[in-house]
Design an enzyme around this catalytic site. Sequence first.
Site, mmCIF file in Angstrom:
data_model
loop_
_atom_site.group_PDB
_atom_site.id
_atom_site.type_symbol
_atom_site.label_atom_id
_atom_site.label_comp_id
_atom_site.label_asym_id
_atom_site.label_seq_id
_atom_site.Cartn_x
_atom_site.Cartn_y
_atom_site.Cartn_z
ATOM 1 N N ARG A 72 0.846 -1.201 0.000
ATOM 2 C CA ARG A 72 0.000 0.000 0.000
ATOM 3 C C ARG A 72 0.878 1.247 0.000
ATOM 4 O O ARG A 72 1.879 1.313 0.712
ATOM 5 C CB ARG A 72 -0.917 0.035 1.216
ATOM 6 C CG ARG A 72 -2.163 -0.830 1.055
ATOM 7 C CD ARG A 72 -3.090 -0.702 2.233
ATOM 8 N NE ARG A 72 -2.511 -1.259 3.439
ATOM 9 C CZ ARG A 72 -1.915 -0.557 4.384
ATOM 10 N NH1 ARG A 72 -1.823 0.764 4.300
ATOM 11 N NH2 ARG A 72 -1.410 -1.152 5.449
ATOM 12 N N TYR A 200 -1.343 -3.096 -7.065
ATOM 13 C CA TYR A 200 -1.245 -3.814 -5.786
ATOM 14 C C TYR A 200 -2.626 -3.844 -5.107
ATOM 15 O O TYR A 200 -3.328 -2.816 -5.042
ATOM 16 C CB TYR A 200 -0.209 -3.143 -4.868
ATOM 17 C CG TYR A 200 -0.267 -3.751 -3.483
ATOM 18 C CD1 TYR A 200 0.193 -5.059 -3.275
ATOM 19 C CD2 TYR A 200 -0.847 -3.078 -2.422
ATOM 20 C CE1 TYR A 200 0.085 -5.649 -2.026
ATOM 21 C CE2 TYR A 200 -0.957 -3.659 -1.172
ATOM 22 C CZ TYR A 200 -0.492 -4.951 -0.974
ATOM 23 O OH TYR A 200 -0.609 -5.543 0.253
ATOM 24 N N GLY A 201 -2.968 -4.993 -4.554
ATOM 25 C CA GLY A 201 -4.306 -5.210 -3.990
ATOM 26 C C GLY A 201 -4.818 -4.090 -3.104
ATOM 27 O O GLY A 201 -5.936 -3.600 -3.281
ATOM 28 N N LYS A 209 -9.776 -1.823 1.175
ATOM 29 C CA LYS A 209 -9.385 -0.724 2.064
ATOM 30 C C LYS A 209 -10.123 0.566 1.708
ATOM 31 O O LYS A 209 -10.525 1.323 2.585
ATOM 32 C CB LYS A 209 -7.879 -0.503 1.986
ATOM 33 C CG LYS A 209 -7.071 -1.728 2.354
ATOM 34 C CD LYS A 209 -7.394 -2.212 3.727
ATOM 35 C CE LYS A 209 -6.504 -3.372 4.142
ATOM 36 N NZ LYS A 209 -6.859 -3.855 5.479
ATOM 37 N N HIS A 229 -11.049 -2.143 11.118
ATOM 38 C CA HIS A 229 -9.985 -3.021 10.615
ATOM 39 C C HIS A 229 -9.851 -4.192 11.591
ATOM 40 O O HIS A 229 -8.890 -4.265 12.356
ATOM 41 C CB HIS A 229 -8.688 -2.201 10.538
ATOM 42 C CG HIS A 229 -7.576 -2.849 9.786
ATOM 43 N ND1 HIS A 229 -6.251 -2.558 10.020
ATOM 44 C CD2 HIS A 229 -7.572 -3.781 8.790
ATOM 45 C CE1 HIS A 229 -5.494 -3.260 9.203
ATOM 46 N NE2 HIS A 229 -6.264 -4.013 8.455
ATOM 47 N N SER A 251 -1.847 -3.959 10.053
ATOM 48 C CA SER A 251 -1.559 -4.872 8.944
ATOM 49 C C SER A 251 -0.348 -5.749 9.274
ATOM 50 O O SER A 251 0.638 -5.266 9.844
ATOM 51 C CB SER A 251 -1.230 -4.055 7.692
ATOM 52 O OG SER A 251 -2.250 -3.125 7.454
ATOM 53 N N CYS A 253 0.075 -8.133 11.408
ATOM 54 C CA CYS A 253 0.339 -8.387 12.838
ATOM 55 C C CYS A 253 -0.426 -9.603 13.334
ATOM 56 O O CYS A 253 -0.608 -9.766 14.545
ATOM 57 C CB CYS A 253 -0.021 -7.173 13.683
ATOM 58 S SG CYS A 253 1.139 -5.810 13.489
ATOM 59 N N LYS A 255 -3.736 -10.864 12.295
ATOM 60 C CA LYS A 255 -5.200 -10.968 12.327
ATOM 61 C C LYS A 255 -5.662 -12.275 11.687
ATOM 62 O O LYS A 255 -6.516 -12.974 12.208
ATOM 63 C CB LYS A 255 -5.855 -9.800 11.585
ATOM 64 C CG LYS A 255 -5.976 -8.531 12.402
ATOM 65 C CD LYS A 255 -6.977 -7.540 11.835
ATOM 66 C CE LYS A 255 -6.648 -7.096 10.443
ATOM 67 N NZ LYS A 255 -5.326 -6.450 10.320
ATOM 68 N N ASP A 278 -10.145 -9.474 8.317
ATOM 69 C CA ASP A 278 -9.559 -8.144 8.086
ATOM 70 C C ASP A 278 -10.505 -6.972 8.378
ATOM 71 O O ASP A 278 -10.048 -5.942 8.833
ATOM 72 C CB ASP A 278 -9.077 -8.051 6.627
ATOM 73 C CG ASP A 278 -8.145 -6.873 6.381
ATOM 74 O OD1 ASP A 278 -7.273 -6.610 7.238
ATOM 75 O OD2 ASP A 278 -8.287 -6.201 5.346
ATOM 76 N N SER A 368 4.461 -10.439 0.020
ATOM 77 C CA SER A 368 3.790 -11.258 -0.993
ATOM 78 C C SER A 368 2.486 -11.794 -0.395
ATOM 79 O O SER A 368 2.366 -11.948 0.818
ATOM 80 C CB SER A 368 4.696 -12.400 -1.458
ATOM 81 O OG SER A 368 5.182 -13.140 -0.363
ATOM 82 N N ARG A 369 1.548 -12.073 -1.261
ATOM 83 C CA ARG A 369 0.174 -12.319 -0.803
ATOM 84 C C ARG A 369 -0.450 -13.489 -1.530
ATOM 85 O O ARG A 369 0.051 -13.954 -2.557
ATOM 86 C CB ARG A 369 -0.674 -11.065 -1.104
ATOM 87 C CG ARG A 369 -0.184 -9.787 -0.426
ATOM 88 C CD ARG A 369 -0.842 -9.620 0.884
ATOM 89 N NE ARG A 369 -0.370 -8.486 1.652
ATOM 90 C CZ ARG A 369 -1.128 -7.864 2.561
ATOM 91 N NH1 ARG A 369 -2.366 -8.234 2.772
ATOM 92 N NH2 ARG A 369 -0.631 -6.879 3.281
ATOM 93 N N ARG A 400 2.036 -4.697 17.753
ATOM 94 C CA ARG A 400 3.297 -5.427 17.770
ATOM 95 C C ARG A 400 4.247 -4.568 18.578
ATOM 96 O O ARG A 400 4.714 -3.531 18.106
ATOM 97 C CB ARG A 400 3.762 -5.578 16.316
ATOM 98 C CG ARG A 400 5.070 -6.298 16.107
ATOM 99 C CD ARG A 400 5.463 -6.231 14.627
ATOM 100 N NE ARG A 400 4.630 -7.102 13.809
ATOM 101 C CZ ARG A 400 4.922 -8.358 13.519
ATOM 102 N NH1 ARG A 400 6.026 -8.914 13.982
ATOM 103 N NH2 ARG A 400 4.124 -9.068 12.756
ATOM 104 N N GLY A 494 -1.439 -20.948 17.906
ATOM 105 C CA GLY A 494 -2.497 -21.749 18.542
ATOM 106 C C GLY A 494 -2.591 -21.514 20.045
ATOM 107 O O GLY A 494 -3.678 -21.593 20.635
ATOM 108 N N ASN A 496 -2.465 -18.866 21.572
ATOM 109 C CA ASN A 496 -3.216 -17.651 21.915
ATOM 110 C C ASN A 496 -4.624 -17.977 22.408
ATOM 111 O O ASN A 496 -5.293 -17.133 22.997
ATOM 112 C CB ASN A 496 -3.275 -16.704 20.707
ATOM 113 C CG ASN A 496 -1.909 -16.110 20.389
ATOM 114 O OD1 ASN A 496 -1.051 -16.021 21.270
ATOM 115 N ND2 ASN A 496 -1.693 -15.709 19.143
HETATM 116 C C1 OXD Z 1 -3.542 -4.575 4.934
HETATM 117 C C2 OXD Z 1 -4.263 -5.658 4.250
HETATM 118 O O1 OXD Z 1 -2.558 -4.032 4.383
HETATM 119 O O2 OXD Z 1 -5.204 -6.197 4.842
HETATM 120 O O3 OXD Z 1 -3.964 -4.233 6.048
HETATM 121 O O4 OXD Z 1 -3.933 -5.976 3.095
HETATM 122 MN MN MN Z 2 -5.696 -5.231 6.698
#
Ligand code: OXD
Ligand code: MN
Length: 589
Positions: A72, A200-201, A209, A229, A251, A253, A255, A278, A368-369, A400, A494, A496
Site C-alpha cells: 500500500r 497492488y491489492g 481498504k 480493521h 496490517s 500483525c 489478524k 480483516d 507477498s500475498r 506489535r 495456537g 493464543n
Molecule cells: C492490509 C491488508 O494491508 O489487509 O492491512 O492488506
Molecule cells: Mn488489513
Amino acid sequence: MSSPSARASLDGWVEECARLTQPDRVVWCDGSEAEYTRLLEEMSRDGTLLPLDPVTHPGCYLHRSHPSDVARSENLTFICSQNRDDAGPTNNWMSPQEARERLEPLFRGSMKGRALYVVPYLMGPVGSPYSKVGVEITDSAYVAASLRIMTRMGRVAMNRLEESPGFVRGLHSLGDLSPERRFICHFPEQKLIWSVGSGYGGNALLPKKCFALRIASWMARQEGWLAEHMLILGLEEPGGTVTYIAAAFPSACGKTNLAMLVPPASQKGWRVWTVGDDIAWMHFGPDGRLYAINPEAGFFAVAPGTSARTNPSMMATIGRDTIYTNVALRPDGTPWWEGLDGPVPDRAIDWQGRPWQPGAGKAAHPNSRFTAPARQCPAISPKFDDPAGVPISAIIFGGRRGRVAPLVYEAFDWRHGVFVGASMGSETTAAATGQVGVVRRDPMAMIPFCGYNMADYFRHWLKMGTVSDEAPSIFHVNWFQTGPDGSYLWPGFGENIRVLRWILGRTRGQAQAVRTPIGHLPTPESLDVSGLRLSEGALGYLLTVDRDLWKTELEDQAQFFRRFGDRIPQELWDEHERLRRRLDGSDES
Ligand code: OXD
Ligand code: MN
C-alpha cells in the site's frame, strides 16, 4: 422494487469513464464461473498469470507485480473531502477540485488498447440489511478476477443495486504503474474512489481498504455504526457454545492467524470459527447487542510466515483456486515463501522472476500475498453468510510491541477502552511502503484506513458506547513481547487460545484479574499456561506493567493527541490524565 435510477446512473457513469479512459472494449462482469475461467485463461496467455502445478495446486496462479508496486502506498493515498479539517492530521488531503485536475489527465486515454471491466459487487452477506453495493471500473483483469474472490460479485450485486439508494463508485486504472503518477483518492462526500498507477491489492482492489474502511468509516459515522480493521472469530468452548470476538491489529500483525487459530491438543473441546480476517462492519441490533458482518468474501493475506504450524487452516484454504502474488516459485511449479513448511529449496525463481539460491536475499517479497475464497477455509463459520451477522461479546485491540504492552489486559469500561484503542502503538510492517519496525501510533489499527478526522472518529466511538448497555468489553493484547535476549516470550499462534479463554472468562465475570494502572491483568493463576514451558521468568515479564516505560508511552500518546488540537474529545484527555495519576500512584480509582 427495482429503481431504474440506480441502473441509469450506473450506465451514465460507465459511459463517462469510458469517454475519459478510451478503452478498446467495455466488459460488464457477471461474476460467473465461466467468466472467471475466461479471465484466467486470457491472463495465462498474455503472461499476466503463470499457472501453478495443476496437480498439487489446482486452479492456482502466480502473479508478479511491478517491483515498485508491492505494498500500500500510504504517502500517495488521499482523502479528498471538501474541508481539509474533515480529513484530519493523520490523512493526506487534497481538495476535490485539485484531485480531479491532477488525476483526470492520468486517466485520459489510460485504457487505450485495454478492456474496461465493470465489476458490480456486494459487500456483506446477500440479504443483509448491513451489506452495501459498489461498482469498480478497472482495466486490470487481475483486479477483476481477484474481485470475484474477494467480494460477492456480479448478478447478486446488480440485483441489490437496483433496490439501493446508491452505490460506491471506484475508478481504477493501472496507468503506467509509475509511483510518480500514482494516486489513491477518496471523495467521501461523493462516495467515489479514484485510483491510478498501481495494481497492488491494497491500492487497486477498491472494495477492500478504499471502500470497506475509508469510505465506509465515513458512512458509518453518518449512519451510526462502525467500519473497522478487525477480524471476527467465533470461540467455541467444550459443550458447543460459541462466543464472538472482534479484534483490531495493524496490517501484518497476525489478524488472519488469530481468525483461523487451531488450538493445540492440550486445549480439548475448544475451537475457533472464522467469520472474517480483516474487516468488520458492526451495528447495534434491536436487542442492544453489537452485530458484526464481514463485508468480504475472500482473504488477501500475507504469505511469508504462513505454514502448517502458524496457520493450518489457511494452508488448507490456499491449496486450490488461489491467486498468489509476488511469492517465489519452486522448480516443480509450486509456490514458496520464507517460513513455509519443509526444507528451503536449493533453487527457485524469486518474486521478480529471477533465479534464486539460498543466501541470495528473500525469495518471496516480504509482503507477498495470496487471494483465496473464504468458503474454502475449513474453519469458516456457519454464520459467515448470516445476514444478521454475529453478536460481539469482546473487542480486542492489539499491536506489535517488543516491550511496554503486556500480554493481555482489560479496559475498565467502554470509555477507557476507547482510550486504549485511541492511544495504541505498533511497530510498522512491510504491508505499507516505508520503514519497517518503528513504533507508530495506530489507533484502533485504523491510521491508514480512517476516512475522516480521527478526532471525530474517537468521538464517534465514545458515542457508540452510549447507544446500548450491552456494548462489548474491550481488551488489549500483545503477542510480540521479547525478553532480554530478544526472543519472543509468548509462543503465540495456537497457544493464543489461552488468552482468548481468559478474555471469555472476563466477559462472563469468571476469570480473576488484578487491577493495575493500565487496566485489569490476569492473575498468574487465572491464565492457563500449563504445559507451555515458558522460559524462566517469562510470565512475570508478560504480565508486568513497567511504570517507567508507560510514562514514556504516556508522553508519546499525548504528542499524538495534540496533533488534533481542540478537536480531540476531552474524555480522552481525561483518561490520559487518569492513567498518568494511576502510574504516579496518586490515584487508585
Ligand atoms: C492490509 C491488508 O494491508 O489487509 O492491512 O492488506
Ligand atoms: Mn488489513
